[in-house]
Motif scaffolding. Sequence first.
Motif, PDB file in Angstrom:
ATOM      1  N   SER A 109       5.473   4.398   2.317  1.00 17.89           N
ATOM      2  CA  SER A 109       5.774   5.746   2.884  1.00 17.89           C
ATOM      3  C   SER A 109       5.787   6.930   2.126  1.00 17.89           C
ATOM      4  CB  SER A 109       7.136   5.668   3.676  1.00 17.89           C
ATOM      5  OG  SER A 109       8.015   5.659   2.752  1.00 17.89           O
ATOM      6  N   GLU A 110       5.776   6.764   0.702  1.00 17.13           N
ATOM      7  CA  GLU A 110       5.901   7.563  -0.375  1.00 17.13           C
ATOM      8  C   GLU A 110       4.481   7.720  -1.373  1.00 17.13           C
ATOM      9  OE1 GLU A 110       6.463   9.453  -3.987  1.00 17.13           O
ATOM     10  OE2 GLU A 110       6.330   7.151  -3.674  1.00 17.13           O
ATOM     11  N   ILE A 111       4.343   8.935  -1.589  1.00 20.55           N
ATOM     12  CA  ILE A 111       2.699   9.278  -2.280  1.00 20.55           C
ATOM     13  C   ILE A 111       2.689   8.390  -3.629  1.00 20.55           C
ATOM     14  CG2 ILE A 111       3.758  11.310  -3.532  1.00 20.55           C
ATOM     15  CD1 ILE A 111       0.732  12.380  -2.481  1.00 20.55           C
ATOM     16  N   VAL A 112       3.582   8.473  -4.687  1.00 16.37           N
ATOM     17  CA  VAL A 112       3.171   7.644  -5.787  1.00 16.37           C
ATOM     18  C   VAL A 112       2.996   6.220  -5.383  1.00 16.37           C
ATOM     19  CG1 VAL A 112       4.196   6.835  -7.983  1.00 16.37           C
ATOM     20  CG2 VAL A 112       4.426   9.435  -7.149  1.00 16.37           C
ATOM     21  N   SER A 113       3.895   5.476  -4.348  1.00 15.79           N
ATOM     22  CA  SER A 113       3.777   4.477  -4.279  1.00 15.79           C
ATOM     23  C   SER A 113       2.480   4.074  -3.666  1.00 15.79           C
ATOM     24  CB  SER A 113       4.942   3.773  -3.532  1.00 15.79           C
ATOM     25  OG  SER A 113       5.272   4.422  -2.333  1.00 15.79           O
ATOM     26  N   ARG A 116     -10.462   6.219  -5.551  1.00 18.08           N
ATOM     27  CA  ARG A 116      -9.068   6.342  -6.021  1.00 18.08           C
ATOM     28  C   ARG A 116      -8.486   7.316  -5.614  1.00 18.08           C
ATOM     29  NH1 ARG A 116      -7.856   1.682  -9.488  1.00 18.08           N
ATOM     30  NH2 ARG A 116      -9.569   0.491  -9.628  1.00 18.08           N
ATOM     31  N   ARG A 117      -8.748   8.415  -5.252  1.00 20.70           N
ATOM     32  CA  ARG A 117      -8.436   9.808  -4.881  1.00 20.70           C
ATOM     33  C   ARG A 117      -7.902   9.514  -3.290  1.00 20.70           C
ATOM     34  NH1 ARG A 117     -10.292  14.563  -4.327  1.00 20.70           N
ATOM     35  NH2 ARG A 117     -11.384  13.736  -2.677  1.00 20.70           N
ATOM     36  N   PHE A 159      -0.321   5.655  -4.154  1.00 21.36           N
ATOM     37  CA  PHE A 159      -1.276   5.461  -5.333  1.00 21.36           C
ATOM     38  C   PHE A 159      -1.463   4.032  -5.552  1.00 21.36           C
ATOM     39  CE2 PHE A 159      -3.976   9.219  -5.741  1.00 21.36           C
ATOM     40  CZ  PHE A 159      -3.276  10.177  -5.060  1.00 21.36           C
ATOM     41  N   ILE A 160      -0.109   3.783  -6.019  1.00 21.52           N
ATOM     42  CA  ILE A 160       0.051   2.253  -6.632  1.00 21.52           C
ATOM     43  C   ILE A 160      -0.637   1.123  -5.717  1.00 21.52           C
ATOM     44  CG2 ILE A 160       1.759   0.425  -7.278  1.00 21.52           C
ATOM     45  CD1 ILE A 160       3.428   2.781  -8.031  1.00 21.52           C
ATOM     46  N   ASP A 172      -4.568   1.853  -5.762  1.00 19.24           N
ATOM     47  CA  ASP A 172      -4.902   1.039  -7.136  1.00 19.24           C
ATOM     48  C   ASP A 172      -5.015  -0.202  -7.049  1.00 19.24           C
ATOM     49  OD1 ASP A 172      -5.454   3.632  -7.910  1.00 19.24           O
ATOM     50  OD2 ASP A 172      -3.770   3.790  -9.189  1.00 19.24           O
TER      51      ASP A 172
END
Lengths: 156, 628
Positions: B180-184, B101-102, B186-187, B190
């Motif tokens: 291309s972006e970090i939060v997306s 997950r990380r 993670f989404i 997940d």
Amino acid sequence: MGVRSREWSRGPHVGVKTMASWKAFALTALHAAPSHAEGAGGLLLRSVAEEDAGAGASVLQGLLTGQRRAPDTTQVGVMALHKARPGSTVEIVDVQANGDLALVQRLMALGFVPGTRVVVRRRAPLGDPTEYALRGARISLRKREAALVTVRGLDG
Amino acid sequence: MTITRLALVGSPNCGKTTLFNALTGLRQKIANYPGVTVEHVEGHVDLGNGAKVALIDLPGTYSLDPLSPDEQVTLDALRGHLDGIGTPDGVVIVADATTLRRSLPFVGEVLHQRLPSILVVTMIDELKARGGALKLDVLQAELGIPVVGVVGNRGIGLDDLKHELGQPGKWPAPPDHMPSEIVSRFIWADAILDKAVVPPREDRGWTDKLDKIVLHPILGLNLFALVMFLFFQIVFVVAAPLQDLMEAMVVGLGELLRTALPDGLIESLLIDGLFGGVGSVVVFVPQIALLLLMIAFLEGSGYMARAAFVIDRVMGWAGLEGRCFIALLSSYACAIPGIMATRAVPDPKSRLATIMVAPFMTCSARLPVYVLFISAFIPETRVGGVVNLQGLTMFGLYLLGSVSAMIAAVIFKRGVLRGQTYPFYMELPPYRMPTAKVVFNHVSRGVRAFLKKAGTIILVASIAIWALLHFPQVEPPAEIANDEAAVRAYQIEHSAAADIGRVLEPAIAPLGFDWKIGIGLIASLAAREVIVATLSQIHAYTGDEEDLDGLGERMRAAKRADGTPAYPLPTVLALLVFYVYALQCVSTLAVIRRETGTWRWAAIAFGYMFAVAYGGAFVTHEVASIWL
């Protein structure tokens, strides 16, 4: 109310600076709601706070739809991560670092992204750093870095 | 035909080097804390059908936005910017099954580079042990690249992996819709993991139970002190008999040689120079091996990261951080890997400050010097009935070095190297029992390095010392011509070494050192152990005594011209303090030069450490002369 409005006036400003790398995101938000694009940081804070599920997807949703309301740090349980008590479980609402983009990026790469559940495990014997359990890993942060992460308490 | 080159990337401590060693048969250093690998290493994987691919092991990183020099290496490797290595033909992404997950978002970040890639999921056994499960086929379908599960240290899954490694050309190109972006990212990750993984229990079993003690507010600090203390008691109590055995062997062999060879200069060179010089240093192999063994356990078990966690507050006060502490602890083996380990430190000023103080940490090269003088001159009494005074003295010397390193770091960090504080984050891995192979490799690597030094620097220095002690050849007066020991002493008193030593004597007399120690000090500028080789030659076994007493015994019996002991206690203590501080190691100077990019810092380190050594030895000698 005074505290609240000060928070709000600082929120979007810092948000724009720290989230500069979120260009893609901001642009998306701009498309959806041109007049609200400046508040990426604040948006995250609020959109997660208002969604009980709090999953990352809802953050994205919040960003894309550009819903906006002043973030309410007086709301019960919203605090900086370093204030969270050992043993408690919290959920990340926002990560901001006064313009230090690389630091925000690194904290996020370590898993500190909005929507993530964090168990505060223990403080080191001398009071700092603190060990956090998140996303299957155990990461320790000093107070200084943990203070950049805004969280919401999940267990009372 | 150029060979296919594949790069190993992944988060720190996810098992890249374990996998690399298992695939290539090489023996790169493995330990259980983040940031062990700090430079790129290339090895060849034999695929079994005669074909080979080159594998490049890279430092672990959490993202492709590097903060520290070691992370920069990884980014450069992927971009094809590393010297002599072009863009890799494929990327082997390694991820720990228990922290997907990380780490899966990082996999997405690497895939965004659009190089042919394969994912290797390690520590599948730990995932299962904690009640988790991973559907490799689902993961493979979702990611669009081949996925292989392995248990690196037991070789499980390696055949499948080798099969894949043989055909990077067939790996499907990474999907082009990677976020291309970090939060997306993670989404994205997940969503995939919700389908592919049964998450492991958050509870880490006995790691958590052990951490309750190891990281306990009161017990934790005491345990840390106890671990450090036991460390040195063990070096002394356990290894000393082994060393006696080694010494007896070396002396015995020398005697055999002496009876076999005709008298003369060649005999003297072989027996005094080689056996007396190099041999006197080689006898310390048991102690060094034991020290390395204990360091291997501390590093391999996961305790090192805990020690850094416990002590981080102190480091923070010094303006440094936990990773600097790990680098300093590594310096107990040798300052060179310690200095290399600072590559994992993001802040250039903290890194430099750590490099500048790392040589104060007592390395294994000081061990022969400490052991020789302590076992010869410090009584083997028990303090409070249990603690060996010799071990306690040794602990004191290590403590002096470590505390001084800390103080020097504060001075550097608050003085010339002042700067902003860089972020600190550190992952605490689960405790793991280091495999016998990893421990053995660690010890044998260190012992081989020590023997190599004995066979090069120490050998050359010993021969030089031998020549200085035996030339110019003088004719002894007739009245002592039949007394071999007296002839020897006469020769040494009139040698070139004595001339040099006497020039030096006024400068070192305030420390209680005579010209013989002076010669040893000069010679040990090459490497600290050389003083042992020098004293061994000066106090050589003459072959006349009945029993083969050790060097320590001979030094204890040695007398100055006026009949007083050659090594009174204040002199011994001053010498020990001098060795705590002085940077007598050309290899360390060369590494400081390489890591800082300039001789300036090497010169500063040598200069200030020499000044502290001289001052410390002077004060010690003065105080000890009054009190003892």
